[in-house]
Design an enzyme around this catalytic site. Structure first.
Site, PDB file in Angstrom:
ATOM      1  N   ASP A  64     115.016 -76.064  58.808  1.00  0.00           N
ATOM      2  CA  ASP A  64     113.539 -76.237  59.882  1.00  0.00           C
ATOM      3  C   ASP A  64     112.236 -77.127  59.270  1.00  0.00           C
ATOM      4  O   ASP A  64     112.944 -77.033  58.206  1.00  0.00           O
ATOM      5  CB  ASP A  64     113.035 -75.096  60.981  1.00  0.00           C
ATOM      6  CG  ASP A  64     112.620 -74.134  59.250  1.00  0.00           C
ATOM      7  OD1 ASP A  64     112.242 -73.737  58.816  1.00  0.00           O
ATOM      8  OD2 ASP A  64     112.189 -73.531  60.333  1.00  0.00           O
ATOM      9  N   ASP A  72     109.215 -75.999  58.132  1.00  0.00           N
ATOM     10  CA  ASP A  72     108.817 -75.429  57.065  1.00  0.00           C
ATOM     11  C   ASP A  72     110.466 -75.335  55.990  1.00  0.00           C
ATOM     12  O   ASP A  72     109.918 -75.455  54.643  1.00  0.00           O
ATOM     13  CB  ASP A  72     108.615 -74.150  57.205  1.00  0.00           C
ATOM     14  CG  ASP A  72     107.481 -74.279  58.156  1.00  0.00           C
ATOM     15  OD1 ASP A  72     106.830 -74.887  57.937  1.00  0.00           O
ATOM     16  OD2 ASP A  72     107.097 -72.845  59.348  1.00  0.00           O
ATOM     17  N   ASP A 108     115.421 -72.561  55.214  1.00  0.00           N
ATOM     18  CA  ASP A 108     115.655 -72.025  57.402  1.00  0.00           C
ATOM     19  C   ASP A 108     116.219 -74.413  56.706  1.00  0.00           C
ATOM     20  O   ASP A 108     115.381 -74.635  55.867  1.00  0.00           O
ATOM     21  CB  ASP A 108     114.162 -71.908  58.034  1.00  0.00           C
ATOM     22  CG  ASP A 108     114.721 -70.440  57.994  1.00  0.00           C
ATOM     23  OD1 ASP A 108     115.765 -70.041  57.923  1.00  0.00           O
ATOM     24  OD2 ASP A 108     113.479 -70.142  58.325  1.00  0.00           O
ATOM     25  N   GLU A 122     113.526 -67.850  50.781  1.00  0.00           N
ATOM     26  CA  GLU A 122     112.206 -67.942  51.307  1.00  0.00           C
ATOM     27  C   GLU A 122     112.011 -67.141  52.604  1.00  0.00           C
ATOM     28  O   GLU A 122     112.870 -66.577  53.221  1.00  0.00           O
ATOM     29  CB  GLU A 122     111.574 -68.981  51.795  1.00  0.00           C
ATOM     30  CG  GLU A 122     110.229 -69.352  51.410  1.00  0.00           C
ATOM     31  CD  GLU A 122     110.080 -69.445  53.943  1.00  0.00           C
ATOM     32  OE1 GLU A 122     108.626 -68.416  53.599  1.00  0.00           O
ATOM     33  OE2 GLU A 122     110.877 -69.030  54.295  1.00  0.00           O
TER      34      GLU A 122
END
Ligand code: 0RA
Length: 639
Positions: free
Chosen positions: A505, A507, A503, A430
């Site tokens: 995180d 998202d 990631d 991504e």
């Protein structure tokens, strides 16, 4: 050689006793595992529900005692206490509790409709219990009797006092025999789930459950005056109903009856549950067959009558009509035939025609009486039909595209040079900067990179046709090259490792969940084959001298500090893949000799799937809270 001894009368008597049950428990309750243990409860409760079905019982109390016993109390007629015809020295109750197959309502009127595997009689429970206490309120008196060591009476049935004013009913308390069962600890959840189901299926019957075991204390009451209408509403609670009204109809005919409740919701899945005599028929059977056929017939007839389907239009398929349908079909009949692998399929042919006729007639009436809802059902089915046809076209298209080797590959795929799927990997990355680093960090022979932008489509909320119009999904399908949904063929997959690189995180975790949901729904064999992985970029870095050390997570950091008690350097938290240069990405995440990949199991994927309704529902607030609550270690929580 001595001849086989012939059976004599006394042997037959022995066979009628409870010994066979203790010799072969499995034949009577399925097994001696947890499932068999709970069968004891179902058996007793079934007898009480029978009383309720015949109109004599309105309440059942099930209690797990602190000392390991289970008590079932009902306010039915009470087991008969008079001397029994077969042996006037014994009470009928004693016969019911000590003679195999004598548990039925002998001489009773009305039909006996209790279950399949159970319905074997309460004597089986006695046979498999270390102790059983019986109390009967009947004819104004309280009668009591106890049994021990597999059903041996400790004395005859005795009147011990007066019954509470006007009360009749039966109380059975039993302690499962721990020399028979592998385990004798009941599971409250197993019990409450089933009691709730029974309460739904027996309208108005109040079933209470109480757990008195220390540390497990709880109390619940199930009572549904709406019966299976309430059941359907309950099942649709977490979904958005297409309309509030529940379609309900029933029919009684000779010794069989059928009851049906239906409510459509806005999802694309069918959720039909059927029961025969209160037992779930998970493999379907004649009642479901009759229903499906009639439902398709009735809705098509209605749609044509209202000109929603023109003369030249093709019929709605059953699948189109059942999209988003939550339904309960409950039938009761005298001698249910349970067939199939798990005895979960109803075989009685006569019930098919009853259900079919009833649905044909009564659902048609319901549609006529509820034109607004009827129209919503038809419109939803028409949408489903259109989507189904579009999906077929779109699928043909992707299939044709990928047939043209090379030309079928998405423009943004950076493919590997190897054509051997077994050594080939694809990284789904991504973000464009992360994808650029990944491209530089990869081993071009074995590693391909597919950049995807933003959040891919929410596959939970989209039909296949819409999904296939999504550029990210198209790229994914073409790159993997093995088709989609029913057409998916895992042997055609161009890579044997599909690695999600996102990631660490919130998202990133959302994207991982979306991708896993997509794979689970549309390319399930990929997960089953163990081809899907999550890359695990490190969370921290720190300096040791001049060289950088990467640490996977908090526990790795803790371990590092234990090993380096004098370490004074700061720890850098690696925020995003985009912040790493290609060498860092290669050394920590992509290089097959150094990285650590997490292989996604079916269990992990399903977990992601069950959270996805929360994650992807329309309620933004719920979603935000959910993500925040679970954001502590997102990398591991959602996969
Ligand atoms: C045999 C005959 C009748 C009722 C019962 C058994 C009966 C069994 C159980 C087991 C738990 N609760 C129960 N309640 C009733 C019919 C009695 C009559 O005709 O009065």
């Amino acid at each position: 050689m001595t001849p086989e001894p012939s059976y004599e009368a006394k042997d037959i008597t022995v066979l009628e006793g409870l010994e066979p049950v203790r010799m072969r428990p499995g034949m009577f309750i399925g097994s001696t595992s947890l499932s068999g243990l709970h069968h004891l409860i179902w058996e007793v409760v079934d007898n009480s529900v029978d009383e309720s079905m015949q109109g004599y019982c309105t309440r059942i109390d099930v209690t797990l005692l602190a000392n390991g016993g289970c008590r079932v109390v009902d306010n039915g007629r009470g087991i008969p206490t008079d001397p029994h015809a077969s042996d006037p020295k014994k009470s009928s109750a004693e016969i019911v509790l000590t003679v195999l197959h004598a548990g039925g309502k002998f001489g009773g009127s009305g039909y006996k409709v209790s279950g399949g595997l159970h319905g074997v009689g309460i004597s089986v429970v006695n046979a498999l219990s270390a102790r059983l206490d019986l109390a009967i309120d009947r004819g104004g008196k309280r009668h009591e009797m106890s049994f021990e060591k597999g059903g041996n009476p400790t004395g005859p049935l005795r009147v011990t006092g007066d019954a509470p004013r006007g009360r009749t009913g039966t109380s059975v308390t039993f302690w499962p025999d721990d020399t028979i069962f592998e385990e004798t600890e009941f599971r409250a959840q197993t019990i409450t789930e089933r009691l709730q189901m029974m309460a739904f299926l027996q309208r108005g019957l109040e079933i209470r459950f109480e757990d008195e075991r220390p540390g497990h204390e709880q109390q619940v009451t199930f009572k549904y005056t709406g019966g299976i209408e309430d059941f359907v509403k309950h099942l649709n609670e977490s979904k958005e109903p297409l309309f509030r009204r529940v379609a309900y109809f029933e029919q009684v005919e000779e010794a069989q009856e059928v009851e049906i409740a239906l409510q459509w919701n806005t999802t694309y899945y069918e959720s039909l549950h059927s029961f025969a005599n209160g037992i779930a028929t998970t493999e379907g059977g004649m009642h479901e067959e009759g229903f499906r056929k009639a439902l398709t017939n009735v809705v098509n007839r209605y749609a044509r009558g209202k000109n929603s389907l023109k003369e030249s239009d093709t019929n709605l398929s059953g699948e189109d009509i059942r999209e988003g349908l939550t339904g309960i079909i409950s039938v009761r009949l005298q001698e249910p035939q349970f067939e199939g692998q798990t005895k979960g399929k109803l075989g009685n042919v006569s019930i098919r025609s009853l259900v079919e006729r009833t649905t044909n007639e009564k659902l048609a009436e319901w549609l006529d009486e509820n034109p607004k809802e009827a129209n919503q059902i038809v419109q939803k089915a028409l949408l489903a039909q259109r989507a189904r046809m579009a999906a077929r076209n779109a699928r043909d298209l992707t299939r044709r595209k990928s047939a043209l080797d090379g030309a079928g590959l998405p423009g943004k795929l950076v493919d590997c040079s190897s054509r051997d799927a077994r050594e080939s990997e694809i990284f789904i990355v991504e973000g464009s900067s992360a994808a650029a680093s990944a491209r530089d960090a990869r081993d071009p022979r074995r590693q391909a990179i597919l950049p995807i932008r933003g959040k891919i489509l929410n596959v939970e909320k989209a039909r296949v046709d819409k999904m296939l119009k999504n550029a990210e999904i198209q790229a994914l399908v073409m790159a993997i090259g093995a088709g989609i949904a029913d057409d998916f063929d895992v042997t055609k997959a161009r890579y044997n490792k599909i690695i999600i690189l996102a990631d660490a995180d919130v998202d990133g975790s959302h994207i991982r969940t979306l991708l896993l949901t997509f794979f689970l729904r549309q390319m399930r064999p990929l997960i089953e084959a163990g081809f899907v992985y999550a890359a695990q970029p490190p969370l921290y870095s720190t300096l040791v001298g001049n060289s950088k050390v990467y640490l996977k997570d908090d526990s790795a950091r803790a371990r590092f500090l234990e090993e380096h008690p004098n370490h004074k350097q700061d720890f850098q938290r690696l925020k995003g893949l985009g912040e790493m240069d290609f060498a860092e990405l290669r050394d920590t995440t992509m290089d097959a000799t150094k990285r650590s990949l997490l292989q996604i199991t079916m269990e992990q994927a399903s977990l992601a799937d069950s959270t996805c309704s929360t994650l992807m529902g329309d309620d933004v607030e719920v979603r935000r809270r959910f993500i925040q609550m679970n954001a502590k270690d997102v990398r591991f929580l959602d996969i």
